[in-house]
Design a protein around this motif. Structure first.
Motif, PDB file in Angstrom:
ATOM      1  N   THR A   2     -46.722 -84.511 -65.572  1.00  0.00           N
ATOM      2  CA  THR A   2     -47.488 -83.265 -65.781  1.00  0.00           C
ATOM      3  C   THR A   2     -48.798 -83.346 -64.999  1.00  0.00           C
ATOM      4  OG1 THR A   2     -48.503 -84.175 -67.742  1.00  0.00           O
ATOM      5  CG2 THR A   2     -46.556 -82.793 -68.088  1.00  0.00           C
ATOM      6  N   TYR A   3     -49.248 -82.176 -64.651  1.00  0.00           N
ATOM      7  CA  TYR A   3     -50.471 -82.078 -63.855  1.00  0.00           C
ATOM      8  C   TYR A   3     -51.438 -81.134 -64.545  1.00  0.00           C
ATOM      9  CZ  TYR A   3     -47.322 -84.059 -60.391  1.00  0.00           C
ATOM     10  OH  TYR A   3     -46.426 -84.869 -59.748  1.00  0.00           O
ATOM     11  N   LYS A   4     -52.725 -81.318 -64.235  1.00  0.00           N
ATOM     12  CA  LYS A   4     -53.718 -80.463 -64.858  1.00  0.00           C
ATOM     13  C   LYS A   4     -53.745 -79.082 -64.196  1.00  0.00           C
ATOM     14  CE  LYS A   4     -58.608 -80.194 -65.760  1.00  0.00           C
ATOM     15  NZ  LYS A   4     -59.878 -80.688 -65.297  1.00  0.00           N
ATOM     16  N   ASN A   5     -53.566 -79.070 -62.906  1.00  0.00           N
ATOM     17  CA  ASN A   5     -53.763 -77.820 -62.159  1.00  0.00           C
ATOM     18  C   ASN A   5     -52.469 -77.176 -61.672  1.00  0.00           C
ATOM     19  OD1 ASN A   5     -56.781 -77.955 -62.027  1.00  0.00           O
ATOM     20  ND2 ASN A   5     -56.256 -79.915 -61.075  1.00  0.00           N
ATOM     21  N   PHE A   6     -51.347 -77.834 -61.891  1.00  0.00           N
ATOM     22  CA  PHE A   6     -50.075 -77.324 -61.380  1.00  0.00           C
ATOM     23  C   PHE A   6     -49.002 -77.400 -62.451  1.00  0.00           C
ATOM     24  CE2 PHE A   6     -52.465 -78.981 -57.827  1.00  0.00           C
ATOM     25  CZ  PHE A   6     -52.300 -78.017 -56.835  1.00  0.00           C
ATOM     26  N   THR A   7     -48.045 -76.468 -62.373  1.00  0.00           N
ATOM     27  CA  THR A   7     -46.822 -76.630 -63.156  1.00  0.00           C
ATOM     28  C   THR A   7     -45.665 -76.692 -62.174  1.00  0.00           C
ATOM     29  OG1 THR A   7     -46.622 -74.243 -63.319  1.00  0.00           O
ATOM     30  CG2 THR A   7     -47.636 -75.361 -65.195  1.00  0.00           C
ATOM     31  N   ILE A   8     -44.604 -77.392 -62.559  1.00  0.00           N
ATOM     32  CA  ILE A   8     -43.425 -77.459 -61.693  1.00  0.00           C
ATOM     33  C   ILE A   8     -42.207 -77.073 -62.519  1.00  0.00           C
ATOM     34  CG2 ILE A   8     -42.024 -78.896 -60.168  1.00  0.00           C
ATOM     35  CD1 ILE A   8     -44.350 -80.712 -59.754  1.00  0.00           C
ATOM     36  N   GLU A   9     -41.484 -76.064 -62.029  1.00  0.00           N
ATOM     37  CA  GLU A   9     -40.238 -75.676 -62.709  1.00  0.00           C
ATOM     38  C   GLU A   9     -39.124 -75.738 -61.683  1.00  0.00           C
ATOM     39  OE1 GLU A   9     -40.308 -71.758 -64.867  1.00  0.00           O
ATOM     40  OE2 GLU A   9     -42.397 -71.950 -64.214  1.00  0.00           O
ATOM     41  N   THR A  10     -38.131 -76.549 -61.953  1.00  0.00           N
ATOM     42  CA  THR A  10     -37.029 -76.647 -60.993  1.00  0.00           C
ATOM     43  C   THR A  10     -35.852 -75.820 -61.509  1.00  0.00           C
ATOM     44  OG1 THR A  10     -37.792 -78.847 -60.450  1.00  0.00           O
ATOM     45  CG2 THR A  10     -35.582 -78.273 -59.699  1.00  0.00           C
ATOM     46  N   ASP A  11     -35.326 -74.920 -60.656  1.00  0.00           N
ATOM     47  CA  ASP A  11     -34.247 -74.027 -61.118  1.00  0.00           C
ATOM     48  C   ASP A  11     -32.872 -74.660 -60.866  1.00  0.00           C
ATOM     49  OD1 ASP A  11     -33.653 -73.670 -58.455  1.00  0.00           O
ATOM     50  OD2 ASP A  11     -34.451 -71.640 -58.319  1.00  0.00           O
ATOM     51  N   ALA A  12     -31.850 -73.898 -61.216  1.00  0.00           N
ATOM     52  CA  ALA A  12     -30.486 -74.428 -61.127  1.00  0.00           C
ATOM     53  C   ALA A  12     -30.093 -74.754 -59.690  1.00  0.00           C
ATOM     54  CB  ALA A  12     -29.516 -73.405 -61.718  1.00  0.00           C
ATOM     55  N   MET A  22     -55.517 -73.356 -61.843  1.00  0.00           N
ATOM     56  CA  MET A  22     -56.543 -74.249 -62.400  1.00  0.00           C
ATOM     57  C   MET A  22     -57.025 -73.697 -63.735  1.00  0.00           C
ATOM     58  SD  MET A  22     -58.479 -75.081 -58.844  1.00  0.00           S
ATOM     59  CE  MET A  22     -59.379 -76.555 -59.293  1.00  0.00           C
ATOM     60  N   PRO A  23     -56.988 -74.518 -64.777  1.00  0.00           N
ATOM     61  CA  PRO A  23     -57.266 -73.993 -66.113  1.00  0.00           C
ATOM     62  C   PRO A  23     -58.702 -73.516 -66.309  1.00  0.00           C
ATOM     63  CG  PRO A  23     -56.965 -76.382 -66.160  1.00  0.00           C
ATOM     64  CD  PRO A  23     -56.633 -75.940 -64.773  1.00  0.00           C
ATOM     65  N   ASP A  24     -59.643 -74.173 -65.631  1.00  0.00           N
ATOM     66  CA  ASP A  24     -61.042 -73.846 -65.929  1.00  0.00           C
ATOM     67  C   ASP A  24     -61.722 -73.045 -64.824  1.00  0.00           C
ATOM     68  OD1 ASP A  24     -60.667 -75.927 -64.295  1.00  0.00           O
ATOM     69  OD2 ASP A  24     -61.927 -77.363 -65.361  1.00  0.00           O
ATOM     70  N   LYS A  25     -60.938 -72.429 -63.945  1.00  0.00           N
ATOM     71  CA  LYS A  25     -61.537 -71.676 -62.839  1.00  0.00           C
ATOM     72  C   LYS A  25     -60.882 -70.302 -62.743  1.00  0.00           C
ATOM     73  CE  LYS A  25     -63.419 -75.190 -60.120  1.00  0.00           C
ATOM     74  NZ  LYS A  25     -64.785 -75.470 -60.207  1.00  0.00           N
ATOM     75  N   SER A  26     -61.686 -69.313 -62.270  1.00  0.00           N
ATOM     76  CA  SER A  26     -61.094 -67.982 -62.099  1.00  0.00           C
ATOM     77  C   SER A  26     -60.309 -67.916 -60.793  1.00  0.00           C
ATOM     78  CB  SER A  26     -62.192 -66.921 -62.114  1.00  0.00           C
ATOM     79  OG  SER A  26     -63.113 -67.199 -61.086  1.00  0.00           O
ATOM     80  N   MET A  27     -60.624 -68.821 -59.867  1.00  0.00           N
ATOM     81  CA  MET A  27     -59.914 -68.837 -58.587  1.00  0.00           C
ATOM     82  C   MET A  27     -59.503 -70.271 -58.263  1.00  0.00           C
ATOM     83  SD  MET A  27     -61.404 -67.615 -54.912  1.00  0.00           S
ATOM     84  CE  MET A  27     -61.144 -65.887 -54.694  1.00  0.00           C
ATOM     85  N   ASN A  28     -58.352 -70.443 -57.670  1.00  0.00           N
ATOM     86  CA  ASN A  28     -57.947 -71.793 -57.282  1.00  0.00           C
ATOM     87  C   ASN A  28     -58.782 -72.257 -56.095  1.00  0.00           C
ATOM     88  OD1 ASN A  28     -55.822 -72.020 -59.155  1.00  0.00           O
ATOM     89  ND2 ASN A  28     -54.424 -70.886 -57.800  1.00  0.00           N
ATOM     90  N   VAL A  29     -59.304 -73.459 -56.196  1.00  0.00           N
ATOM     91  CA  VAL A  29     -60.059 -74.037 -55.082  1.00  0.00           C
ATOM     92  C   VAL A  29     -59.654 -75.509 -54.927  1.00  0.00           C
ATOM     93  CG1 VAL A  29     -62.117 -72.573 -55.136  1.00  0.00           C
ATOM     94  CG2 VAL A  29     -61.975 -74.514 -56.698  1.00  0.00           C
ATOM     95  N   PHE A  30     -59.904 -76.060 -53.737  1.00  0.00           N
ATOM     96  CA  PHE A  30     -59.568 -77.462 -53.526  1.00  0.00           C
ATOM     97  C   PHE A  30     -60.672 -78.367 -54.027  1.00  0.00           C
ATOM     98  CE2 PHE A  30     -57.031 -75.331 -50.258  1.00  0.00           C
ATOM     99  CZ  PHE A  30     -55.780 -75.762 -50.669  1.00  0.00           C
ATOM    100  N   THR A  31     -60.291 -79.240 -54.941  1.00  0.00           N
ATOM    101  CA  THR A  31     -61.206 -80.280 -55.404  1.00  0.00           C
ATOM    102  C   THR A  31     -60.506 -81.608 -55.118  1.00  0.00           C
ATOM    103  OG1 THR A  31     -60.151 -80.339 -57.553  1.00  0.00           O
ATOM    104  CG2 THR A  31     -62.012 -78.839 -57.332  1.00  0.00           C
ATOM    105  N   THR A  57     -46.833 -71.655 -54.933  1.00  0.00           N
ATOM    106  CA  THR A  57     -47.501 -70.373 -55.140  1.00  0.00           C
ATOM    107  C   THR A  57     -48.681 -70.535 -56.093  1.00  0.00           C
ATOM    108  OG1 THR A  57     -47.101 -68.022 -55.551  1.00  0.00           O
ATOM    109  CG2 THR A  57     -46.123 -69.554 -57.119  1.00  0.00           C
ATOM    110  N   SER A  58     -49.309 -69.415 -56.383  1.00  0.00           N
ATOM    111  CA  SER A  58     -50.476 -69.466 -57.267  1.00  0.00           C
ATOM    112  C   SER A  58     -50.180 -68.700 -58.549  1.00  0.00           C
ATOM    113  CB  SER A  58     -51.673 -68.831 -56.548  1.00  0.00           C
ATOM    114  OG  SER A  58     -52.579 -68.314 -57.487  1.00  0.00           O
ATOM    115  N   GLY A  59     -50.722 -69.192 -59.654  1.00  0.00           N
ATOM    116  CA  GLY A  59     -50.537 -68.504 -60.933  1.00  0.00           C
ATOM    117  C   GLY A  59     -51.647 -67.478 -61.180  1.00  0.00           C
TER     118      GLY A  59
END
Ligand code: NAD
Length: 737
Positions: A2-12, A22-31, A57-59
């Motif tokens: 598991t990751y803090k800033n990403f989710t991974i879902e693998t389909d069939a 990113m959970p604590d940001k309004s916009m995704n940025v590189f840290t 992609t971005s959530g």
């Protein structure tokens, strides 16, 4: 994993959907953390046999804004600390840090499994470079989707493979144009440039991206295939032989050689296209490290990226006052400024009661918004519904009782103390107890105007710049009695209308106009000395100013300068204005009726369009002319920048401006002060206060006492201080960037 800033879902089908959110940001940025997680994700998908490919992609509603400012700040701190210890290891460390993103994106590109970037919103800088390293790129056709490599605007350039990939995908001319200007692309333009593969409806984004993989997308970049050819044939072709000799000249025309980042793009592309891809990346990494070490990159990133964001987020907002969302305001005075202030407020969703002396004048003010909306709708920049909604928020009227439920009034009536006094009284008679009164005056000190108010604590200056729709800056002026509540509401309002505020204490001309008039005055001096007007204007451009001082004076209006000079003499005495300046302006206005652009003649002539304006030839006859060979253009450049920077330093010395970030950002957004310097005070810090003082002393000896360094500057020079160390905006405990 598991990751803090990403989710991974693998389909069939074995396609892993990697969603960045990113959970604590309004916009995704590189840290640092985001990069570490991406690194781990690459390893994970490569080692997982069940994964056939990746859709990235971005959530969030935007894809990503690029790098995080804290990461950039820590990069500079690292450099400074290391440099003090050991300059050689500092270079090596910076080189490694600067290349991190570059090689991480290359790792994605060469990982052996296909990656597709599904671009659902704004995609900037490093995020666009990441997408370019993916084997497929699909963008949604939503209006909000914009792609750009805007790094050049903050003094650097695309350093995560951007220069190499764009130049291997698009034709060279388009690639150079896009990167050296930091141009924003629509998805369709990006597709036409070959930078994205598909543009689809928003709801088709992920299916289309997955389909690319299902259709057998090869996990190999074109340049890693045998026999790859650069579009247009590369450097050694007849077309390139036409393009390349002209490219540096065009860049020099546009930038006067002031922007190392822009020049580095040309070098990276020219050199990079002649070598294998990985060597190209290394070339880019070297130039990137070199540019990062430049004073220009340091100062521009600090002012145009870090400080601008901090000020925009309310760095100067008093703590302890609750944030306010303004629902309705009043604008009194529906003239040139008031009409546009109503427009930008309504555009931000705020209801506006737009008041003038009679209904007709108020309606004329609203008509300005009607025209702006009609133009935007016609150009497809605004939907008809949004336009109607915006206009419905503006109520033109002569009835002051409509102000009984507003939280703020912006006053923009004639620049006349008596008229303003009457309006203040009329407004305060109906205004709610808690509401704030903000004057848009450009010349009258706020403390004096507030004397007409029954509640000076709630009285403040909010100074807009024209054209209001385009200018991003607002100067917020704190009078002697202005309270924290007024300042907080004014800043909340400025932030709601998406402008950047600077907070200054009260003074004649505030901050921006004090600086601007120094610029114009220096040009008057030069004219009077007999410097050819063309040299003055060109020297200003070469120094990095967007508009020459004479052209700027025409825009402001020469008779307005005359008015301001006369007011200064009346209030401060004869010595406050040079008699030669007064004589020049009186001659232009009273004798020659040359008032500026508004009456079609000023320092320039304004022939009917499409002909272009040109300097009025009669200027040559006003003063005996020096031959151009006797004028040193470099000294002209210095004089124009130094006189402004000195005035900025004086405002700090007088505690008008208290935060160097505001002096810098205000100078760039307010009048375009040579952006590559990072602004007025960064210009001084960048060369070193000691050097600046020596330069002032030399100019004072040659061109007059107004160049004499001030006591503050002399003290700082003696102590080896900079503005950012002495007036550290982050407090003593934290180092400034
Ligand atoms: P303007 O002459 O275009 O507009 C002034 C408006 O105020 C007119 O529509 C007038 O009818 C109205 N007005 C006058 N007396 C009034 C009253 N008693 N009640 C209601 N309305 C009244 O002037 P402008 O250029 O918009 O300037 C307005 C203010 O903004 C001035 O204080 C000026 O210094 C300041 N300002 C101007 C600029 C600029 O570039 N023009 C820039 C920044 C600030």
């Amino acid at each position: 994993m598991t990751y803090k800033n990403f989710t991974i879902e693998t389909d069939a089908d074995g396609i892993a959907l990697v969603t960045w959110d990113m959970p604590d940001k309004s916009m995704n940025v590189f840290t640092e953390e985001v990069m570490n997680e991406i690194d781990a994700i690459v390893d994970q998908v490569v080692s997982d046999a069940a994964v056939k490919g990746v859709v990235f992609t971005s959530g969030k509603s935007t894809f990503s804004g690029g790098a995080d400012l804290t990461m950039i700040r820590s990069m500079f701190s690292l450099l400074q600390e290391e440099q003090a210890k050991n300059p050689d290891t500092a270079m090596q460390k910076l080189f490694d840090v600067a290349g991190r993103m570059n090689w991480l994106w290359r790792k994605i590109e060469t990982c052996g499994k296909p990656w597709v970037s599904a671009i659902n919103g704004v995609c900037m800088g490093g995020a666009f470079e990441l997408s370019l390293a993916c084997h497929g790129r699909v963008a949604s056709n939503a209006k909000s989707v914009k792609l750009a490599l805007p790094e050049v605007k903050v003094g650097i350039f695309p350093g995560a493979g951007g220069t190499q990939r764009v130049a291997r995908l698009a034709n060279t001319q388009d690639a150079l144009q896009m990167m050296t200007t930091g141009q924003t692309l629509t998805p369709s333009r990006a597709k036409a440039m070959n930078l994205v593969h598909q543009v689809v409806e928003p709801d088709q984004l992920i299916p289309a991206a997955k389909q690319m993989i299902k259709d057998g997308l090869k996990p190999v970049a074109p340049w890693d295939e045998k026999g790859f050819k650069v579009p247009g044939g590369g450097i050694w072709t007849p077309a390139a032989a036409q393009l390349w000799p002209a490219a540096p000249a065009i860049l020099r025309r546009e930038t006067a050689g002031n922007y190392p980042g822009a020049l580095a793009i040309l070098k990276c592309v020219y050199e990079g296209l002649q070598v294998p891809f990985d060597t190209g990346l290394k070339i880019e990494q070297r130039y990137f490290t070199q540019v990062l070490r430049s004073t220009e990159a340091f100062s521009m990133i600090r002012s145009l990226f870090i400080s601008m964001q901090e000020l925009g987020k309310g760095a100067r907002r008093p703590a302890g006052v609750e944030k306010k969302k303004l629902e309705k305001i009043g604008v009194v005075g529906a003239g040139f400024m008031g009409a546009s202030i109503a427009y930008v407020s309504a555009a931000a969703g705020i209801a506006v009661s737009l008041i003038d002396r009679d209904d007709e004048a108020a309606a004329k003010g609203k008509a300005v918004s009607e025209k702006l909306v009609a133009d935007s709708v016609a150009k497809g920049r605004m939907s008809k519904e949004d336009g109607e909604k915006l206009l419905s928020l503006i109520t033109p009227t002569a009835d002051y009782s409509t102000l009984s439920d507003v939280s703020l009034v912006v006053e923009a009536v004639f620049e006349d103390r008596q008229v303003k006094k009457d309006v203040i009284e009329k407004v305060e008679a109906v205004l709610p107890e808690t509401a704030i009164f903000a004057s848009n005056t450009s010349t009258l000190p706020i403390t004096g105007l507030a004397k007409n108010s029954k509640r000076p604590k709630q009285f403040i200056g909010v100074h807009f710049f024209s054209p209001v729709e385009k200018m991003m800056l607002t100067e917020v002026i704190v009078g002697e009695e202005t309270g924290d509540e007024a300042l907080a509401v004014a800043l909340d309002y400025v932030s709601q209308i998406k402008k950047t505020p600077i907070v200054v204490n009260d003074t004649r001309g505030f901050y921006v106009n004090r600086c601007v008039f120094r610029y114009i005055n220096e040009a008057y001096d030069m004219l009077i000395e007999g410097v050819p007007a063309t040299m003055i204007e060109n020297a200003a451009k070469m120094a990095g100013m967007p508009v020459g001082p004479l052209s700027l004076n025409d825009e402001v209006a020469v008779d307005l300068s005359q008015k301001i000079m006369k007011a200064s003499i009346a209030d401060l005495g004869e010595a406050s204005v040079k008699p030669e300046h007064m004589a020049l302006v009186n001659k232009l206005v009273d004798e020659l009726d040359r008032r500026g652009r508004k009456n079609g003649k000023g320092f320039y002539e304004y022939p009917a369009k499409p002909a272009k304006k040109f300097l009025w030839p009669g200027l040559k006859d006003l003063y005996p002319q020096k031959p151009a060979s006797q004028v040193d253009v470099n000294v002209l450049k210095q004089r124009l920048l130094v006189t402004i920077a000195l005035e900025a330093a004086r405002t700090v010395e007088e505690s008008i401006v208290t935060d160097p970030r505001e002096a810098d950002v205000g100078s760039i957004l307010g009048f375009g002060f040579a952006p590559y310097t990072g602004g007025t005070l960064s210009y001084i810090d960048g060369m070193g206060v000691k050097t600046f003082v020596a330069l002032c002393e030399k100019l004072a000896a040659d061109y007059g006492d107004h160049f004499k360094p001030t006591p503050l500057l002399l003290d700082m020079a003696a102590k080896g201080e900079t503005f950012y160390s002495r007036f550290n905006p982050y407090g003593a405990e934290q180092k400034a960037a």
